[in-house]
Design a protein around this motif. Structure first.
Motif, PDB file in Angstrom:
ATOM      1  N   SER A 505       9.533 -19.111 -32.523  1.00 14.99           N
ATOM      2  CA  SER A 505       9.060 -18.671 -31.216  1.00 14.99           C
ATOM      3  C   SER A 505       8.462 -17.278 -31.337  1.00 14.99           C
ATOM      4  O   SER A 505       8.724 -16.540 -32.296  1.00 14.99           O
ATOM      5  CB  SER A 505      10.213 -18.657 -30.207  1.00 14.99           C
ATOM      6  N   VAL A 507       7.369 -13.930 -28.610  1.00 13.16           N
ATOM      7  CA  VAL A 507       7.212 -13.306 -27.300  1.00 13.16           C
ATOM      8  C   VAL A 507       6.353 -12.065 -27.505  1.00 13.16           C
ATOM      9  O   VAL A 507       6.573 -11.296 -28.439  1.00 13.16           O
ATOM     10  CB  VAL A 507       8.576 -12.960 -26.659  1.00 13.16           C
ATOM     11  N   THR A 509       4.114  -8.849 -25.468  1.00 14.60           N
ATOM     12  CA  THR A 509       3.673  -8.128 -24.282  1.00 14.60           C
ATOM     13  C   THR A 509       2.503  -7.239 -24.668  1.00 14.60           C
ATOM     14  O   THR A 509       2.506  -6.609 -25.735  1.00 14.60           O
ATOM     15  CB  THR A 509       4.814  -7.294 -23.667  1.00 14.60           C
ATOM     16  N   TYR A 544       2.364 -10.680 -20.427  1.00 15.09           N
ATOM     17  CA  TYR A 544       3.244 -11.138 -21.496  1.00 15.09           C
ATOM     18  C   TYR A 544       3.004 -12.626 -21.716  1.00 15.09           C
ATOM     19  O   TYR A 544       2.461 -13.328 -20.856  1.00 15.09           O
ATOM     20  CB  TYR A 544       4.713 -10.878 -21.158  1.00 15.09           C
ATOM     21  N   ASN A 545       3.394 -13.097 -22.872  1.00 18.92           N
ATOM     22  CA  ASN A 545       3.355 -14.534 -23.102  1.00 18.92           C
ATOM     23  C   ASN A 545       4.527 -14.957 -23.975  1.00 18.92           C
ATOM     24  O   ASN A 545       5.048 -14.174 -24.776  1.00 18.92           O
ATOM     25  CB  ASN A 545       2.023 -14.967 -23.726  1.00 18.92           C
ATOM     26  N   LEU A 546       4.932 -16.194 -23.813  1.00 21.97           N
ATOM     27  CA  LEU A 546       6.009 -16.801 -24.586  1.00 21.97           C
ATOM     28  C   LEU A 546       5.449 -18.016 -25.301  1.00 21.97           C
ATOM     29  O   LEU A 546       4.673 -18.786 -24.718  1.00 21.97           O
ATOM     30  CB  LEU A 546       7.162 -17.225 -23.675  1.00 21.97           C
ATOM     31  N   GLU A 569       2.315 -22.297 -25.484  1.00 26.75           N
ATOM     32  CA  GLU A 569       2.342 -20.880 -25.079  1.00 26.75           C
ATOM     33  C   GLU A 569       2.152 -20.795 -23.577  1.00 26.75           C
ATOM     34  O   GLU A 569       1.427 -21.606 -22.976  1.00 26.75           O
ATOM     35  CB  GLU A 569       1.246 -20.085 -25.796  1.00 26.75           C
TER      36      GLU A 569
END
Length: 894
Positions: A505, A507, A509, A544-546, A569
């Protein structure tokens, strides 16, 4: 009887235990690099262990046992256990030296360059330095055919870093990694009418070459593996880990014209830290002086643009008199003055047999001096405004009289700070490889304008003019910054000889800031040549993205491999995206031939720069001089009133099919076809006249397709006399690069079409030879830049311009004077080859224009600013050159 049977059984077990022995050692590749996660199995049993992060293993086996060492993609080996210490060297299935093991392009398990399912170029530190180029991006230009970068004609902020791209896809669509971790974007948005317009990219010129061990360039879409920006490919920069072979390098150089003097000093060194740690560091200082290549200005053209309004200043006779003294109109273009300090450190600590900490950090400071177009005495000052209206200019840039006034030259100064740092933790337990890391990076640029003025007629309450005669000549127009913080967790395991998996994963920003300039730089007309950022256009924005992915590699047989990846995403500002990739490789004919291919979907999120940039800018308009126009962003009230929709992500479909062959022991080649379709491509459109004035904006405008062929061929270690000769040939051919759908609005003309699709060479080839004999290492490199087509702003629609194909030849001579001292001489562009262009007709009407010398001269003036940019034209050229360049390096090894 049961009692005696139990005693016998117990004694047999005791005997078995005492018959066991401990075997330990290390598993390395052919380059001597530790391999973690290798399966070590006692043959015909379930007794198995995996090597730790240092490649070490320890296993208890029966007397006389056979150990089997296996790792996906590598030849399985069996060894007896006569000795208690057993070190093993694994080779790729075809026996290839594993200096070519690559870590880019798969999340499951590293593979050699010949067994990967994807086309990957591996460029070593030695190959980069052999180019004689001063910066990393220019070194890649002369090593990788599908990679292109040029200096832009009107530099401004672009002088801090030039746009680059892979496969004609623009700088925003190539992802840059450092040791596998995402590098931050630059804060610069390219807004001039040049290749790369409307995009941004990472500052790879900031990375010191001496800190690089090798570069892995994945020429395939990789959004599924790495996320946004990887539509065209990935450049993964692997840093040095060496704890010996430290060196200090002194470089100096000059062009054949006697300018562009360069001086640089670089230190690279490393050492062990404690018993199980290492650190490698690089410190690099460099300065390059200005190199000027202006054209000869046409007096009639300048008179048509600026003359006839002020007697004694800009009559044709006045203009001719000025140009007789200054044929180039004192214009300065080409290569600006640059000073840079670069620092990079790479290190790690082994905490235990199963865990390791690692880190790297880089900081770069650059200062660049470049120039706007020279404001001649007869320069135009805006619609209806003449020098008679601005008499204070005679005091600013003369002694108060028209006869003394020689004009002025606005100077652009850029200060850039760029940093990148990663800290991570690796572990291996029961064959599970875990990598957890955090990465931070940023780029900040602050601009200064000198020798300029604000001509606005703005008065304070006391009726005193704030600017004009009271204007400063020094301005701080602000700047921009971009920062990101990225967290990664990556897990992989070789489940068996056939299956390996990876998942993880990310994350991230991101923060983008537009920094306001001082009031004089933006008020009214603002600073002449480079208006500042207005407070209402400035600010700070964040998103932000995950993301998460899963990767599976399955070796159906030792020859047939399939690799699949899926990724999701979610961005805070425009939602989610799911992408996937499927790739495969099949080897046959005793591993001498490999067929490989991939198909994938991808995406690219609009950058924060593209979403939020709003400003005024100065640009040259053919036959109108310099004009101020504006960029409005997609989230502004003005955009809503004009009906401009918010930006969405680009989506892509990538197809790659290739073949690799090793027909002879010393000969290998690969040929790969690629086809990239991009949907909803983001552009910065043409100017449009609106109720807010002349403005441009970003939008998802159309779909495009790019296809072509990459070829790489190497012949190594050919004995010639008492030396060894190596020959390499690589090339890129573009079959198709065009728009394949209607545009969203009528703001995409012929000039933008050319800048986006035909402004890079349609084919590029590199033929190199390297000959090693005794203490000499000689290299000869020939780079062929194919035809490039432009449709410059102002050019007649029935004409086009074409840059003719050229070959640039570079020579490098290395001499090992002693074991510690090496002397290197590079002569780049030995034959002094320069770009050359010609007008071409689109039809019979165009040919009529070309048959008329007067019309040809008029067209020439329109696209070269009356001859100021005769070598490159105002919208650029297909390769940048200062002519022959001599450089000398002294390398002293510790």
């Amino acid at each position: 009887m049961k009692k005696y049977a139990s005693i016998v059984f117990f004694m047999l077990n005791i005997t078995f235990l005492f018959a066991q022995k401990e075997i330990s050692g290390f598993v390395l590749d052919n380059a001597g690099i530790a391999m973690s996660g290798v399966n070590v199995t006692e043959k015909r049993t379930n007794n198995s262990v995996s090597t730790d992060i240092n490649g070490a293993y320890k296993i208890n086996v029966k007397e006389g046992a056979i150990l089997v060492f296996s790792y996906s993609g590598f030849s399985k080996q069996e060894h007896d256990t006569t000795d208690s210490i057993l070190n093993v060297f694994l080779s790729e299935g075809g026996g290839q030296n594993l200096n070519e093991v690559v870590v880019t392009g798969t999340r499951a398990v590293p593979r050699s360059n010949t067994t990967t399912t994807l086309p990957i170029d591996v460029v070593s530190f030695e190959e980069l330095t052999s180019t004689g180029q001063a910066t990393f991006d220019k070194a890649l230009q002369y090593k990788i055919p599908s990679f292109n970068t040029v200096q832009t004609p009107v530099n401004d902020a672009t002088s801090l870093l030039d746009p680059y791209e892979i496969r004609n896809m623009g700088p925003s669509r190539t992802l840059i990694l450092i040791n596998g971790k995402r590098k931050n974007l630059s804060s610069l948005l390219y807004v001039q009418a040049s290749p790369g317009r409307g995009e941004t990219g990472a500052d790879i010129s900031a990375i010191p070459i001496d800190a690089i061990e090798r570069v892995e360039i994945l020429r395939d879409g990789a959004s599924a593996q790495y996320g946004s920006d990887a539509i065209a490919g990935v450049i993964n920069i692997i840093l040095k880990k060496r704890t010996d072979d430290g060196s200090v390098t002194v470089r100096t150089g000059i062009t054949a014209e006697g300018d562009g003097e360069m001086l640089g000093v670089s230190l690279n060194n490393g050492s062990t830290v404690g018993e199980k740690g290492f650190v490698n560091y690089t410190l690099d200082f460099s300065k390059v002086n200005l190199a000027n290549r202006p054209g000869k200005v046409d007096a009639d053209g300048d008179f048509a643009s600026f003359g006839g309004t002020i007697s004694g200043i800009n009559t044709l006779a006045d203009i001719k008199s000025f140009l007789a003294k200054y044929p180039d109109a004192q214009n300065i273009n080409e290569s600006p003055q640059t000073a840079a300090v670069k620092f990079l450190v790479n290190g790690g600590f082994v905490l235990s047999d199963e865990t390791q900490l690692y880190y790297n950090a880089a900081y770069v400071y650059k200062k660049v001096n470049s120039f706007a177009n020279y404001r001649t005495p007869y320069w135009g000052y805006g619609e209806g405004v003449t020098l008679n209206d601005l008499p204070y200019l005679l005091d600013f840039f003369g002694d108060g009289t028209a006869a003394s006034y020689k004009g002025y030259h606005p100077t652009f100064i850029g200060d850039l700070n760029d940093y990148h740092a990663s800290f991570g933790y690796k572990s291996i337990k029961n064959g599970w490889n875990t990598d957890a890391s955090i990465t931070a990076g940023g780029n900040k640029q602050i601009y200064t304008i000198e020798n300029s003025h604000n001509r606005s007629d703005i008065q304070d309450p006391n009726k005193i003019n704030i600017y004009r005669e009271n204007s400063p000549i020094f301005f701080k127009p602000g700047g921009a910054s971009f920062n990101h913080i990225v967290g990664n967790l990556d897990v992989s395991k070789v489940l068996s000889d056939k299956i390996s998996i990876g998942f993880g994963s990310e994350v991230r920003t991101e923060t983008f800031e537009v920094i306001a300039g001082d009031k004089a730089s933006w008020d009214g007309f603002g600073a002449d040549s480079f208006a500042g950022n207005r407070p209402e256009d400035s600010g700070k924005w964040n998103r932000y993205n995950l993301g998460g992915y899963f990767d599976l590699a399955y070796d159906f047989t030792k020859n047939f491999l399939v690799n699949g990846t899926v990724r999701y995403e979610n961005y805070s500002d425009f939602g989610g995206a799911t992408v996937w990739k499927l790739s495969s490789r099949y080897k046959f004919s005793n591993d001498k031939i490999t067929i490989r291919g991939s198909v994938s979907s991808g995406f690219r999120a609009p950058t924060l720069h593209q979403i939020y940039t709003q400003k005024s800018q100065y640009s040259f308009v053919p036959d109108q001089g310099v004009r101020v126009s504006g960029i409005i962003n997609n989230v502004s009230p003005q955009a809503r009133q004009l009906g401009i929709p918010p930006l969405d992500a680009e989506k892509s479909t990538n197809i790659t099919v290739g073949i690799g062959a090793n027909p002879l022991k010393k000969l290998n080649f690969t040929i790969d076809y690629y086809n990239i379709k991009v949907k909803d491509r983001i552009i910065l459109g043409d100017e449009a006249v609106t109720s807010f004035g002349t403005v441009v904006w970003f939008e998802n405008s159309f779909d495009s397709r790019t296809s072509g062929l990459d070829v790489v061929m190497n012949y190594s270690s050919l004995v010639l006399g008492t030396g060894e000769l190596g020959i390499n040939l690589s090339g890129n051919v573009t079959f198709e690069n065009k728009r394949i759908s209607p545009v969203a609005s009528d703001n995409f003309g012929a000039t933008l079409n050319a800048l986006m699709f035909t402004s890079r060479p349609e084919t590029k080839w590199i033929l190199g030879a390297n000959y090693k004999i005794k203490k000499f290492d000689l290299s000869l490199n020939n780079t062929y830049f194919g035809k490039t087509t432009f449709k410059q702003d102002g050019l007649h629609p029935n004409l086009r311009t074409e840059f003719t194909p050229k070959i640039v030849t570079d020579l490098g001579i290395n001499y090992a004077a002693t074991e510690k001292l090496t002397v290197t001489l590079n002569v780049n562009n030995i034959l002094n080859v320069l770009p050359e262009w010609k007008f071409k007709s689109e039809n019979t009407s165009g040919q009529t224009i070309l048959n008329d010398p007067t019309q040809v001269k008029s067209q020439f003036n329109l696209i070269t600013f009356n001859g100021r940019y005769s070598q490159m034209t105002y919208q650029g050229y297909h390769f940048s050159q200062l002519g022959t360049l001599f450089s000398l390096s002294l390398i002293y090894k510790f």
